[in-house]
Motif scaffolding. Structure first.
Motif, PDB file in Angstrom:
ATOM      1  N   SER A  13      43.442  39.116  39.574  1.00 35.59           N
ATOM      2  CA  SER A  13      43.570  39.435  40.845  1.00 35.59           C
ATOM      3  C   SER A  13      44.876  38.362  40.481  1.00 35.59           C
ATOM      4  CB  SER A  13      42.509  38.040  41.441  1.00 35.59           C
ATOM      5  OG  SER A  13      42.153  36.716  40.432  1.00 35.59           O
TER       6      SER A  13
ATOM      7  N   MET B 250      40.922  35.384  47.220  1.00 38.84           N
ATOM      8  CA  MET B 250      39.873  36.337  48.279  1.00 38.84           C
ATOM      9  C   MET B 250      40.933  37.706  47.741  1.00 38.84           C
ATOM     10  SD  MET B 250      38.145  36.101  51.455  1.00 38.84           S
ATOM     11  CE  MET B 250      37.655  34.862  51.776  1.00 38.84           C
TER      12      MET B 250
ATOM     13  N   CYS C 187      36.883  32.427  45.062  1.00 37.81           N
ATOM     14  CA  CYS C 187      35.845  33.610  45.133  1.00 37.81           C
ATOM     15  C   CYS C 187      35.413  34.038  43.943  1.00 37.81           C
ATOM     16  CB  CYS C 187      36.040  34.814  45.820  1.00 37.81           C
ATOM     17  SG  CYS C 187      37.062  34.376  47.883  1.00 37.81           S
TER      18      CYS C 187
ATOM     19  N   ASN D 140      40.129  46.277  43.577  1.00 38.78           N
ATOM     20  CA  ASN D 140      39.807  44.981  43.274  1.00 38.78           C
ATOM     21  C   ASN D 140      38.178  44.589  42.566  1.00 38.78           C
ATOM     22  OD1 ASN D 140      41.968  44.141  44.037  1.00 38.78           O
ATOM     23  ND2 ASN D 140      41.705  43.192  46.007  1.00 38.78           N
TER      24      ASN D 140
ATOM     25  N   SER E 294      44.848  43.255  49.551  1.00 37.92           N
ATOM     26  CA  SER E 294      44.542  44.252  49.104  1.00 37.92           C
ATOM     27  C   SER E 294      45.281  45.070  47.857  1.00 37.92           C
ATOM     28  CB  SER E 294      45.123  45.259  50.394  1.00 37.92           C
ATOM     29  OG  SER E 294      45.356  46.521  49.857  1.00 37.92           O
TER      30      SER E 294
ATOM     31  N   SER F 111      34.198  31.983  49.140  1.00 36.54           N
ATOM     32  CA  SER F 111      35.843  31.734  49.402  1.00 36.54           C
ATOM     33  C   SER F 111      34.741  30.439  49.530  1.00 36.54           C
ATOM     34  CB  SER F 111      36.735  31.372  50.012  1.00 36.54           C
ATOM     35  OG  SER F 111      37.534  30.980  50.094  1.00 36.54           O
TER      36      SER F 111
ATOM     37  N   LYS G  31      43.071  38.130  52.495  1.00 38.55           N
ATOM     38  CA  LYS G  31      42.943  38.420  51.734  1.00 38.55           C
ATOM     39  C   LYS G  31      43.651  39.732  50.818  1.00 38.55           C
ATOM     40  CE  LYS G  31      38.703  39.069  53.707  1.00 38.55           C
ATOM     41  NZ  LYS G  31      37.159  40.516  54.592  1.00 38.55           N
TER      42      LYS G  31
ATOM     43  N   ASP H 200      40.291  41.859  49.287  1.00 38.09           N
ATOM     44  CA  ASP H 200      39.687  42.759  49.759  1.00 38.09           C
ATOM     45  C   ASP H 200      39.136  44.268  48.717  1.00 38.09           C
ATOM     46  OD1 ASP H 200      39.855  45.225  51.565  1.00 38.09           O
ATOM     47  OD2 ASP H 200      40.880  45.003  52.649  1.00 38.09           O
ATOM     48  N   THR H 201      37.107  44.191  49.384  1.00 40.12           N
ATOM     49  CA  THR H 201      36.745  44.903  48.678  1.00 40.12           C
ATOM     50  C   THR H 201      36.616  46.456  49.484  1.00 40.12           C
ATOM     51  OG1 THR H 201      34.829  44.268  48.966  1.00 40.12           O
ATOM     52  CG2 THR H 201      36.005  43.113  46.650  1.00 40.12           C
TER      53      THR H 201
ATOM     54  N   GLN I 199      33.500  37.430  48.526  1.00 39.52           N
ATOM     55  CA  GLN I 199      34.721  37.517  49.272  1.00 39.52           C
ATOM     56  C   GLN I 199      33.859  36.061  49.792  1.00 39.52           C
ATOM     57  OE1 GLN I 199      34.628  40.609  51.594  1.00 39.52           O
ATOM     58  NE2 GLN I 199      36.497  41.490  50.859  1.00 39.52           N
TER      59      GLN I 199
END
Length: 319
Positions: free
Chosen positions: A121, A289, A217, A243, A133, A249, A131, A291-292, A247
């Motif tokens: 990340s 954080m 996270c 990712n 992406s 936080s 978030k 985006d999954t 999520q």
């Protein structure tokens, strides 16, 4: 299936090796033990389908040349990790991450082997999105700040994989980990959860860097391994970036408070300026954080283990 795991004696690698062996696979681990440990593989060391080789993916290209053709899939986890190591040894960080990945990708492409490459990340850098992406633009800080050398080196790893995929159809996938934690992780290189838990168990002050309002996270290593196992067999992930993270936080100060609560510690929270913890001019990411949606839409994956359970698991492993 025969799997080659670089960095397989590390925190994530050892858990992955156990899971692959449990599924009936054969596993070859290559690790130089600079940050990994043979102790991490203690539960499976006697398994006849496990081979552990002490070597370096940066310097021992001949070994890799003999191993890659023998395997069905490669999971490349070997890297310089941890903020403290990155800040204090940026040369090692860059050379390990770039040259090691170049070596393994070149051979995987030559022999058309399935490969997952671990990224981070950190590549999102100074982005301020709520978030992150996989298709976001990436904002890396100045080269005068060694903090960003790790992000830059891992981002180059991603570009290398994409280049090999486009040039030769390499069946490769990038996985971006967001603060993976759990048993066997060491706080020696700055990882915050084992560092906090270890100090809490000793009733020592928990050192929160900066103002403590930076948020993260945290995802249990068992959830991360499950994601890797879901991605490995899927051809529709080739040439993709995914990712992997939680999520939920939490600020670092909130994390410290939760660790004290879960461990029933008498520790207090001590605030430390970044300049004292790392170096003058150190820059941090304020939030991180993932985006999954992408991995969830393809595989149904989502993290299942709570932050409270993560802290409890780490506490038991350190007690």
């Amino acid at each position: 299936m025969h799997y080659l795991i670089t960095g397989g004696a590390g925190f994530i690698g050892s858990h992955l090796a156990e899971a692959l062996l449990a599924s009936g696979g054969t596993v070859t681990v290559v690790d130089n033990f600079s940050t990994g440990s043979r102790d991490n593989l203690a539960a499976v060391v006697d398994n006849p389908r496990l081979q552990v080789i002490e070597s370096d993916v940066v310097t021992d290209t001949e070994l890799l040349r003999s191993l890659v053709p023998q395997c069905d899939a490669v999971i490349h986890l070997a890297a310089a990790v941890g903020v403290e190591l990155v800040v204090h040894d940026p040369v090692r960080t860059i050379l390990t991450n770039v040259h090691g990945t170049e070596n393994i990708l070149r051979l995987a492409a030559e022999h058309h082997r399935r490969i997952l490459v671990a990224s981070t990340s950190e590549v999102y850098g100074k982005s301020t999105h709520a978030k992150f992406s996989e298709t976001d633009d990436l904002i890396i800080g100045s080269p005068f700040n060694s903090r960003w050398s790790y992000a830059c080196s891992k981002l180059l790893d991603e570009f290398l994989l994409m280049a090999f995929h486009r040039a030769s159809g390499l069946p490769g996938t990038v996985v971006r980990f967001f603060n993976t934690v759990g048993p066997r992780q060491t706080g020696r290189y700055g990882m915050v959860v084992p560092r906090f838990v270890g100090r809490a168990l000793r009733n020592e002050p928990l050192q929160v860097y900066g103002d403590g309002e930076q948020s993260r996270c945290f995802c249990h290593v068992a959830d991360v391994v499950r994601a890797l196992l879901l991605l490995l067999p899927r051809e529709d992930t080739w040439g993709g970036v995914f990712n992997i993270g939680s999520q939920r936080s939490v600020t670092i100060r909130q994390l410290a408070e939760l660790v004290i609560e879960r461990t029933k510690s008498s520790s207090v929270i001590e605030q430390i300026p970044y300049e004292k913890a790392y170096e003058k001019g150190f820059e941090d990411m304020r939030r991180r954080m993932p985006d999954t949606d992408l991995i969830h839409s393809l595989t149904g994956w989502k993290p299942e283990i709570s932050l409270e359970q993560i802290i409890d698991d780490v506490s038991r492993s350190l007690a």
